[in-house]
Design a protein around this motif. Structure first.
Motif, PDB file in Angstrom:
ATOM      1  N   SER A   1       0.818  -1.206   0.000  1.00 47.17           N
ATOM      2  CA  SER A   1       0.000   0.000   0.000  1.00 47.17           C
ATOM      3  C   SER A   1       0.858   1.264   0.000  1.00 47.17           C
ATOM      4  CB  SER A   1      -0.914   0.021   1.229  1.00 47.17           C
ATOM      5  OG  SER A   1      -1.895  -0.995   1.142  1.00 47.17           O
ATOM      6  N   LYS A   2       0.337   2.305  -0.642  1.00 52.07           N
ATOM      7  CA  LYS A   2       0.993   3.612  -0.680  1.00 52.07           C
ATOM      8  C   LYS A   2      -0.059   4.700  -0.472  1.00 52.07           C
ATOM      9  CE  LYS A   2       2.604   2.876  -4.783  1.00 52.07           C
ATOM     10  NZ  LYS A   2       3.292   3.084  -6.103  1.00 52.07           N
ATOM     11  N   ALA A   3       0.325   5.765   0.160  1.00 55.08           N
ATOM     12  CA  ALA A   3      -0.564   6.909   0.345  1.00 55.08           C
ATOM     13  C   ALA A   3       0.235   8.193   0.218  1.00 55.08           C
ATOM     14  CB  ALA A   3      -1.261   6.857   1.706  1.00 55.08           C
ATOM     15  N   THR A   4      -0.323   9.165  -0.492  1.00 53.12           N
ATOM     16  CA  THR A   4       0.342  10.455  -0.678  1.00 53.12           C
ATOM     17  C   THR A   4      -0.654  11.589  -0.486  1.00 53.12           C
ATOM     18  OG1 THR A   4      -0.081  10.439  -3.070  1.00 53.12           O
ATOM     19  CG2 THR A   4       2.025   9.524  -2.314  1.00 53.12           C
ATOM     20  N   LEU A   5      -0.148  12.722  -0.083  1.00 49.56           N
ATOM     21  CA  LEU A   5      -0.942  13.941  -0.009  1.00 49.56           C
ATOM     22  C   LEU A   5      -0.269  14.992  -0.883  1.00 49.56           C
ATOM     23  CD1 LEU A   5      -3.224  15.668   1.193  1.00 49.56           C
ATOM     24  CD2 LEU A   5      -1.665  16.249   3.070  1.00 49.56           C
ATOM     25  N   SER A   6      -0.955  15.374  -1.953  1.00 45.83           N
ATOM     26  CA  SER A   6      -0.437  16.392  -2.862  1.00 45.83           C
ATOM     27  C   SER A   6      -1.130  17.711  -2.576  1.00 45.83           C
ATOM     28  CB  SER A   6      -0.673  15.990  -4.322  1.00 45.83           C
ATOM     29  OG  SER A   6       0.041  14.810  -4.637  1.00 45.83           O
TER      30      SER A   6
ATOM     31  N   GLY B   1      -5.432  23.492  -3.315  1.00 48.42           N
ATOM     32  CA  GLY B   1      -5.966  22.163  -3.559  1.00 48.42           C
ATOM     33  C   GLY B   1      -5.234  21.101  -2.758  1.00 48.42           C
ATOM     34  N   PHE B   2      -5.979  20.116  -2.272  1.00 50.88           N
ATOM     35  CA  PHE B   2      -5.418  18.967  -1.566  1.00 50.88           C
ATOM     36  C   PHE B   2      -5.922  17.697  -2.250  1.00 50.88           C
ATOM     37  CE2 PHE B   2      -5.874  22.358   1.551  1.00 50.88           C
ATOM     38  CZ  PHE B   2      -4.630  22.367   2.176  1.00 50.88           C
ATOM     39  N   VAL B   3      -5.012  16.795  -2.578  1.00 48.84           N
ATOM     40  CA  VAL B   3      -5.369  15.519  -3.195  1.00 48.84           C
ATOM     41  C   VAL B   3      -4.751  14.404  -2.356  1.00 48.84           C
ATOM     42  CG1 VAL B   3      -5.261  14.068  -5.244  1.00 48.84           C
ATOM     43  CG2 VAL B   3      -5.452  16.559  -5.490  1.00 48.84           C
ATOM     44  N   LEU B   4      -5.599  13.659  -1.653  1.00 44.98           N
ATOM     45  CA  LEU B   4      -5.154  12.528  -0.848  1.00 44.98           C
ATOM     46  C   LEU B   4      -5.416  11.258  -1.642  1.00 44.98           C
ATOM     47  CD1 LEU B   4      -4.139  11.327   1.844  1.00 44.98           C
ATOM     48  CD2 LEU B   4      -6.544  11.310   2.611  1.00 44.98           C
ATOM     49  N   ARG B   5      -4.351  10.519  -1.948  1.00 45.97           N
ATOM     50  CA  ARG B   5      -4.487   9.295  -2.747  1.00 45.97           C
ATOM     51  C   ARG B   5      -3.987   8.090  -1.955  1.00 45.97           C
ATOM     52  NH1 ARG B   5      -2.865  12.587  -7.446  1.00 45.97           N
ATOM     53  NH2 ARG B   5      -4.700  12.761  -8.804  1.00 45.97           N
TER      54      ARG B   5
ATOM     55  N   GLN C   1      -9.251   8.294  -3.972  1.00 46.87           N
ATOM     56  CA  GLN C   1      -8.730   9.648  -3.922  1.00 46.87           C
ATOM     57  C   GLN C   1      -9.778  10.577  -3.319  1.00 46.87           C
ATOM     58  OE1 GLN C   1      -7.704  11.186  -7.828  1.00 46.87           O
ATOM     59  NE2 GLN C   1      -9.785  11.895  -8.175  1.00 46.87           N
ATOM     60  N   ALA C   2      -9.337  11.455  -2.437  1.00 46.85           N
ATOM     61  CA  ALA C   2     -10.198  12.463  -1.828  1.00 46.85           C
ATOM     62  C   ALA C   2      -9.660  13.835  -2.219  1.00 46.85           C
ATOM     63  CB  ALA C   2     -10.219  12.304  -0.306  1.00 46.85           C
ATOM     64  N   LEU C   3     -10.515  14.691  -2.758  1.00 50.00           N
ATOM     65  CA  LEU C   3     -10.120  16.004  -3.256  1.00 50.00           C
ATOM     66  C   LEU C   3     -10.778  17.095  -2.429  1.00 50.00           C
ATOM     67  CD1 LEU C   3     -10.633  15.455  -7.111  1.00 50.00           C
ATOM     68  CD2 LEU C   3      -8.644  14.851  -5.718  1.00 50.00           C
ATOM     69  N   LEU C   4     -10.006  18.121  -2.104  1.00 51.26           N
ATOM     70  CA  LEU C   4     -10.534  19.281  -1.388  1.00 51.26           C
ATOM     71  C   LEU C   4      -9.925  20.544  -1.975  1.00 51.26           C
ATOM     72  CD1 LEU C   4     -12.032  20.713   0.959  1.00 51.26           C
ATOM     73  CD2 LEU C   4      -9.981  20.307   2.363  1.00 51.26           C
ATOM     74  N   GLY C   5     -10.781  21.466  -2.357  1.00 48.55           N
ATOM     75  CA  GLY C   5     -10.334  22.775  -2.823  1.00 48.55           C
ATOM     76  C   GLY C   5     -10.810  23.856  -1.879  1.00 48.55           C
TER      77      GLY C   5
ATOM     78  N   SER D   1     -15.361  19.686  -2.575  1.00 46.81           N
ATOM     79  CA  SER D   1     -14.663  18.421  -2.347  1.00 46.81           C
ATOM     80  C   SER D   1     -15.360  17.288  -3.082  1.00 46.81           C
ATOM     81  CB  SER D   1     -14.602  18.096  -0.849  1.00 46.81           C
ATOM     82  OG  SER D   1     -15.912  17.983  -0.314  1.00 46.81           O
ATOM     83  N   SER D   2     -14.645  16.199  -3.254  1.00 45.55           N
ATOM     84  CA  SER D   2     -15.212  14.991  -3.856  1.00 45.55           C
ATOM     85  C   SER D   2     -14.386  13.794  -3.422  1.00 45.55           C
ATOM     86  CB  SER D   2     -15.247  15.087  -5.390  1.00 45.55           C
ATOM     87  OG  SER D   2     -13.934  15.192  -5.923  1.00 45.55           O
ATOM     88  N   PHE D   3     -14.966  12.621  -3.579  1.00 49.76           N
ATOM     89  CA  PHE D   3     -14.304  11.376  -3.192  1.00 49.76           C
ATOM     90  C   PHE D   3     -14.556  10.337  -4.273  1.00 49.76           C
ATOM     91  CE2 PHE D   3     -14.550   7.136  -1.218  1.00 49.76           C
ATOM     92  CZ  PHE D   3     -13.262   7.046  -0.699  1.00 49.76           C
ATOM     93  N   GLY D   4     -13.509   9.580  -4.629  1.00 45.13           N
ATOM     94  CA  GLY D   4     -13.668   8.573  -5.674  1.00 45.13           C
ATOM     95  C   GLY D   4     -12.883   7.305  -5.404  1.00 45.13           C
ATOM     96  N   PRO D   5     -13.572   6.182  -5.147  1.00 48.72           N
ATOM     97  CA  PRO D   5     -12.884   4.900  -4.973  1.00 48.72           C
ATOM     98  C   PRO D   5     -12.707   4.183  -6.307  1.00 48.72           C
ATOM     99  CG  PRO D   5     -15.197   4.642  -4.472  1.00 48.72           C
ATOM    100  CD  PRO D   5     -15.004   6.087  -4.847  1.00 48.72           C
ATOM    101  N   THR D   6     -11.734   3.290  -6.363  1.00 46.68           N
ATOM    102  CA  THR D   6     -11.486   2.488  -7.558  1.00 46.68           C
ATOM    103  C   THR D   6     -11.160   1.055  -7.143  1.00 46.68           C
ATOM    104  OG1 THR D   6     -10.547   4.422  -8.674  1.00 46.68           O
ATOM    105  CG2 THR D   6     -10.151   2.274  -9.682  1.00 46.68           C
ATOM    106  N   ALA D   7     -11.995   0.110  -7.541  1.00 46.99           N
ATOM    107  CA  ALA D   7     -11.716  -1.310  -7.306  1.00 46.99           C
ATOM    108  C   ALA D   7     -10.836  -1.822  -8.434  1.00 46.99           C
ATOM    109  CB  ALA D   7     -13.012  -2.105  -7.241  1.00 46.99           C
ATOM    110  N   LYS D   8      -9.923  -2.741  -8.114  1.00 50.29           N
ATOM    111  CA  LYS D   8      -9.029  -3.254  -9.152  1.00 50.29           C
ATOM    112  C   LYS D   8      -8.783  -4.746  -8.981  1.00 50.29           C
ATOM    113  CE  LYS D   8      -4.949  -1.657  -6.529  1.00 50.29           C
ATOM    114  NZ  LYS D   8      -3.785  -0.739  -6.536  1.00 50.29           N
ATOM    115  N   MET D   9      -8.482  -5.385 -10.100  1.00 49.54           N
ATOM    116  CA  MET D   9      -8.204  -6.822 -10.123  1.00 49.54           C
ATOM    117  C   MET D   9      -7.054  -7.070 -11.090  1.00 49.54           C
ATOM    118  SD  MET D   9     -10.765  -9.985 -11.142  1.00 49.54           S
ATOM    119  CE  MET D   9     -10.823  -9.525 -12.879  1.00 49.54           C
ATOM    120  N   ARG D  10      -6.132  -7.970 -10.726  1.00 52.49           N
ATOM    121  CA  ARG D  10      -4.974  -8.239 -11.580  1.00 52.49           C
ATOM    122  C   ARG D  10      -4.788  -9.735 -11.766  1.00 52.49           C
ATOM    123  NH1 ARG D  10       0.767  -6.166  -9.575  1.00 52.49           N
ATOM    124  NH2 ARG D  10       0.510  -7.931  -8.158  1.00 52.49           N
TER     125      ARG D  10
END
Length: 441
Positions: A33-38, A64-68, A85-89, A117-126
């Motif tokens: 897992s990785k997490a960043t705040l831009s 702007g804040f982008v938490l991924r 990702q969670a976005l806040l302006g 602000s907005s929030f967006g999840p993404t499910a993934k499969m590999r």
């Protein structure tokens, strides 16, 4: 019907590559897992120096804040994961009639919203080297580019499959249904500039093939249902001259034709139309666009020359939600070398020549400092019942990234552009940007 089936068949074909062995290099859902705040601070100043619209100047500052968060994949033949990702302006400065058309801050009544602000999840499969993603997506493809030119990025909702199971070949396909604009908290459907109706089906499929280590070929197909079909061909080649010099050639071609409702007078009357000049003045999409550029790089120097031509049938189009009721949905990028700070030089009939000089100061002992200047001149813009029009733009950019110390990796960017156009308002624009990304995991 056949064209609509192409992306669906490509999805199935891409998925069939999943019959290969799983990637045993995965460690686990939490372990990888990785997490960043831009964080981005943007001062935006756009002075429309002519025309009757008032006020004539936009001047705003926002944060702007982008938490991924990106998880790893669960272990096993098929791995599962979850990104978000969670976005806040936050508006830092606006008002006084200065909240006009920046595409950066949503409107609230007659002025700027204090925050959004907005929030967006993404499910993934590999499975092996094939990955399926469903949810919030930020595509960077020739047929669609997520715009990130303000404090928060534009995002899309849908499904995307990417496969790298064949060495040297990356296959990508998917279906997008919604977009969230860079100055909005709401989802909209997808449209084109001038369209007042939207679509919830943007099909795409294509691939990037490394012919050699120095040459890459691309082909992509896209269909925005009830608006257009688009085919793209691209070729890039890097030629080493000596130890410190290269020549890079970049060729791009788009063929775009009307589809569904845009193909009929009744559909266009409902709002499935494109703005700007069209050959019969009816809003139907019919466009061929090509661009060619060559870049010579030596040490810190890079010189680029190029030319682009747009056919007479209509403007070049890619998704842009600017004419939908949610005004914050506007603002889009196009995969053309002429897409710059103010203009994109994609009007019907437009022929654009451009030149750019860029310099990296690292050879002079100042790593992290870069500068560039570009000039573009567009002519032969088609207009009904009038002579052809022209426009030009000049942009200058100065970037610096701190290399060490407490503020290492804090990036500063100063940009200034000037555009004069017979087809629109003359504009002077300046931006000052501070970027910093903090690793949390």
């Amino acid at each position: 019907m056949f064209k609509r089936a192409i992306p669906t068949l490509f999805l199935i074909a891409t998925g069939s590559t999943c019959a290969q062995a799983a990637d045993t290099g995965a460690h686990g859902f939490l372990e990888d897992s990785k997490a960043t705040l831009s964080m981005r601070t943007l001062y935006f100043n756009s002075d429309n120096r002519d025309g009757s619209a008032a006020p004539s100047k936009t001047e705003e500052t926002a944060q702007g804040f982008v938490l991924r968060y990106e998880s790893g994949f669960t272990q096993g033949a098929v791995g599962f994961g979850l990104d978000a990702q969670a976005l806040l302006g936050v508006t830092l400065d606006s008002g006084g009639g200065r909240h006009v058309g920046s595409g950066m801050i949503p409107s609230d009544g007659d002025g700027a919203a204090e925050s959004w602000s907005s929030f967006g999840p993404t499910a993934k499969m590999r499975l092996a080297k094939t990955e399926l993603r469903y949810g919030t997506l930020l595509p960077k493809l020739p047929i669609l580019i997520s715009n990130d030119a303000r404090v928060l990025p534009q995002s899309f909702t849908g499904t995307q499959i990417t496969s790298k199971d064949i060495e040297g070949l990356t296959l990508t396909s998917g279906l997008l249904e919604y977009a969230v604009g860079r100055a909005s908290t709401d989802r909209t459907g997808l449209s084109v500039a001038g369209g007042t109706q939207d679509s919830n089906k943007f099909y795409f499929a294509g691939g990037d093939y490394e012919v050699t280590k120095a040459m890459k070929a691309q082909y992509y197909f896209a269909q925005l249902e009830d608006f257009y079909n688009q085919n793209f061909l691209g070729l890039t080649h890097i030629l080493p001259i000596d130890g410190g010099s290269t020549i890079t050639t970049d060729l791009r071609y788009f063929r775009t034709t009307s589809s569904g409702a845009n193909s009929s007078a009744a559909g266009r009357a409902q709002g499935y139309r494109v703005s700007g000049y069209t050959e019969d003045n009816n809003g139907e999409i019919d466009n061929s666009t090509w661009a060619a550029m060559i870049t010579y790089a030596n040490g810190g120097h890079a010189v680029t020359l190029g030319h682009q031509r747009v056919s007479d049938g209509s403007n070049f189009v890619q998704p842009n939600q600017g004419n939908l009721p949610d005004k914050g949905a506007g603002g889009g990028s196009v995969y053309l070398p002429s897409d710059r700070m103010i203009q994109n030089f994609a009007r019907a009939g437009e022929q654009t020549s451009f030149g750019q000089y860029a310099y990296d100061f690292a050879p002079l002992g100042v790593p992290g400092l870069k500068a560039s200047i570009v000039y573009l001149k567009g002519t032969d813009i088609k207009v009904h019942n009038a002579g052809d029009q022209s426009e030009w733009e000049r942009d200058m950019v100065l970037d610096y990234v701190i290399q060490a110390g407490t503020f290492k990796n804090v990036a500063f960017s100063l940009r200034n552009g000037q555009s004069n156009s017979d087809a629109g308002r003359d504009v002077d624009q300046s931006r000052f940007i501070i970027n910093y990304t903090l690793s949390l995991l």
